[in-house]
Design an enzyme around this catalytic site. Structure first.
Site, PDB file in Angstrom:
ATOM      1  N   GLU A   1      39.851  44.414  31.709  1.00 26.32           N
ATOM      2  CA  GLU A   1      40.742  43.257  31.840  1.00 26.32           C
ATOM      3  C   GLU A   1      41.784  43.288  30.730  1.00 26.32           C
ATOM      4  OE1 GLU A   1      38.787  39.743  33.942  1.00 26.32           O
ATOM      5  OE2 GLU A   1      38.015  39.698  31.912  1.00 26.32           O
TER       6      GLU A   1
ATOM      7  N   SER B   1      44.580  38.202  36.814  1.00 28.26           N
ATOM      8  CA  SER B   1      45.476  37.700  37.853  1.00 28.26           C
ATOM      9  C   SER B   1      45.270  38.374  39.215  1.00 28.26           C
ATOM     10  CB  SER B   1      46.935  37.812  37.390  1.00 28.26           C
ATOM     11  OG  SER B   1      47.131  37.036  36.218  1.00 28.26           O
TER      12      SER B   1
ATOM     13  N   HIS C   1      33.835  38.648  27.139  1.00 31.79           N
ATOM     14  CA  HIS C   1      35.097  38.269  27.793  1.00 31.79           C
ATOM     15  C   HIS C   1      36.160  38.069  26.704  1.00 31.79           C
ATOM     16  CE1 HIS C   1      38.130  35.913  29.863  1.00 31.79           C
ATOM     17  NE2 HIS C   1      37.660  36.429  30.975  1.00 31.79           N
TER      18      HIS C   1
ATOM     19  N   GLY D   1      45.114  35.235  33.356  1.00 31.44           N
ATOM     20  CA  GLY D   1      45.640  33.872  33.491  1.00 31.44           C
ATOM     21  C   GLY D   1      47.151  33.786  33.345  1.00 31.44           C
TER      22      GLY D   1
ATOM     23  N   GLY E   1      39.435  35.087  37.819  1.00 34.84           N
ATOM     24  CA  GLY E   1      39.401  33.784  37.176  1.00 34.84           C
ATOM     25  C   GLY E   1      40.014  32.726  38.077  1.00 34.84           C
ATOM     26  N   GLY E   2      41.286  32.422  37.842  1.00 39.97           N
ATOM     27  CA  GLY E   2      41.972  31.321  38.523  1.00 39.97           C
ATOM     28  C   GLY E   2      41.754  31.271  40.034  1.00 39.97           C
TER      29      GLY E   2
ATOM     30  N   GLU F   1      38.277  35.900  26.174  1.00 39.11           N
ATOM     31  CA  GLU F   1      38.343  34.534  25.613  1.00 39.11           C
ATOM     32  C   GLU F   1      37.226  34.316  24.587  1.00 39.11           C
ATOM     33  OE1 GLU F   1      38.497  32.528  29.396  1.00 39.11           O
ATOM     34  OE2 GLU F   1      40.469  33.420  29.715  1.00 39.11           O
TER      35      GLU F   1
ATOM     36  N   ASN G   1      34.762  34.153  38.047  1.00 38.90           N
ATOM     37  CA  ASN G   1      34.504  33.541  36.738  1.00 38.90           C
ATOM     38  C   ASN G   1      35.223  32.198  36.694  1.00 38.90           C
ATOM     39  OD1 ASN G   1      34.344  32.835  34.039  1.00 38.90           O
ATOM     40  ND2 ASN G   1      35.745  34.448  33.336  1.00 38.90           N
ATOM     41  N   TRP G   2      34.466  31.133  36.818  1.00 43.45           N
ATOM     42  CA  TRP G   2      35.072  29.792  36.893  1.00 43.45           C
ATOM     43  C   TRP G   2      35.510  29.271  35.529  1.00 43.45           C
ATOM     44  CZ3 TRP G   2      31.188  26.738  40.506  1.00 43.45           C
ATOM     45  CH2 TRP G   2      31.152  27.372  41.760  1.00 43.45           C
ATOM     46  N   LYS G   3      35.104  29.941  34.479  1.00 46.97           N
ATOM     47  CA  LYS G   3      35.420  29.463  33.116  1.00 46.97           C
ATOM     48  C   LYS G   3      34.951  28.016  32.960  1.00 46.97           C
ATOM     49  CE  LYS G   3      38.997  32.898  33.049  1.00 46.97           C
ATOM     50  NZ  LYS G   3      40.226  33.409  32.500  1.00 46.97           N
TER      51      LYS G   3
HETATM   52  P1  PGA Z   1      42.470  35.385  35.882  1.00 49.91           P
HETATM   53  O1  PGA Z   1      41.195  35.561  34.895  1.00 49.91           O
HETATM   54  O2  PGA Z   1      42.048  35.942  37.226  1.00 49.91           O
HETATM   55  O3  PGA Z   1      42.721  33.911  35.928  1.00 49.91           O
HETATM   56  O4  PGA Z   1      43.579  36.165  35.296  1.00 49.91           O
HETATM   57  C1  PGA Z   1      40.444  36.740  34.905  1.00 49.91           C
HETATM   58  C2  PGA Z   1      39.326  36.643  33.895  1.00 49.91           C
HETATM   59  O5  PGA Z   1      39.505  35.999  32.852  1.00 49.91           O
HETATM   60  O6  PGA Z   1      38.238  37.200  34.099  1.00 49.91           O
END
Ligand code: PGA
Length: 257
Positions: free
Chosen positions: A172, A218, A100, A178, A239-240, A102, A10-12
């Site tokens: 999650e 993470s 998600h 993050g 994500g990251g 966010e 997930n590149w956001k």
């Molecule tokens: P992260 O994000 O790996 O940067 O913690 C995970 C996500 O939001 O799906």
């Protein structure tokens, strides 16, 4: 039953369409036939890069799936700023993130909205990745299972049992996203097992055994192998680390770590 692991990056809100092409090219450079066979690998770029990546996947016959980070629950109409599931399906998008944390926290998406999106994604032949997870305070208060159970119940409301195996659930914990703080493999597995139990109650045991439950929060090359050794974790929503081709490739190649 062996469930095929699903690794989704997930590149956001990162990477314009040119950077996106580069990242996918770098990623596939690190992967080989065995990786693709063992693991389903999906990139989830911003909307503006979907068409470019779809073209690259087509032209180079890449064994990479395409996902979207969000979608409208409406097919078409006067909804300024929204992107229709019809449009995503036309771009050969196969997965769509729904709910998600966010989206829930920053953009105030509630369970009812998330549920409408889940059903719209299925209605257009794509697979929802339904994201669920508790906050720090909810976990401290001993409320994690209640919160996740309710997100699942509401998120899957009205989903036909015959289509249930097309759903992916991403557990999650919000406090792990993050932050660099990962749930311990055993805590993550306990919650993913709880999710599977809820899915069994909703859709029956046989279906629940086929459904994939990812862990997210993470995930990195250094912790993925241990997470993937757990009985109820079938992949990761990353994500990251998915923004770095070598890190995401290492995560996709977890079986070699
Ligand atoms: P992260 O994000 O790996 O940067 O913690 C995970 C996500 O939001 O799906």
């Amino acid at each position: 039953m062996a469930r095929r692991p699903l690794m989704a990056g997930n590149w956001k809100m990162h990477n314009d369409h040119l950077e996106a092409i580069q990242l996918v090219q770098q990623l596939v450079y690190h992967l080989d036939a065995e990786d693709y066979e063992r693991t389903e690998i999906v990139v989830v770029p911003p909307f503006t890069a979907l068409r470019s990546i779809q073209t690259l996947i087509d032209a180079d016959r890449l064994d990479i799936g395409l996902g979207a980070q969000n979608c409208s629950y409406e097919d078409a109409g006067a909804y300024t700023g929204e992107v229709s599931p019809v449009m995503l399906a036309k771009l050969a998008v196969s997965y769509v993130l729904c709910g998600h944390s966010e989206r829930r926290q920053i953009f105030c998406e509630d369970d009812a909205t998330v549920n409408r999106k889940v059903r719209a994604v299925l209605a257009h032949g794509m697979r929802p990745i339904l994201c669920v997870g508790e906050t720090d305070e909810q976990r401290e208060a001993g409320d994690a299972e209640r919160v996740v159970g309710e997100q699942l119940r509401a998120g899957l409301d009205g989903v036909d049992a015959a289509r249930a195996t097309e759903v992916v659930v991403a557990y999650e914990p919000v406090w792990a996203i993050g932050t660099g703080k990962t749930a311990t493999p055993s805590d993550a597995n306990t919650m993913c097992g709880f999710v599977r139990g809820q899915l069994a109650e909703r859709f029956g045991d046989e279906t629940a055994q086929q459904l994939r439950v990812q862990y997210g929060g993470s995930v990195k090359p250094g912790n993925v192998a241990e997470l993937m050794r757990q009985s109820d974790i079938d992949g990761a929503l990353v994500g990251g680390a998915s923004l770095h081709a070598d890190d995401f490739a290492a995560i996709c190649r977890f079986h070699r770590l």
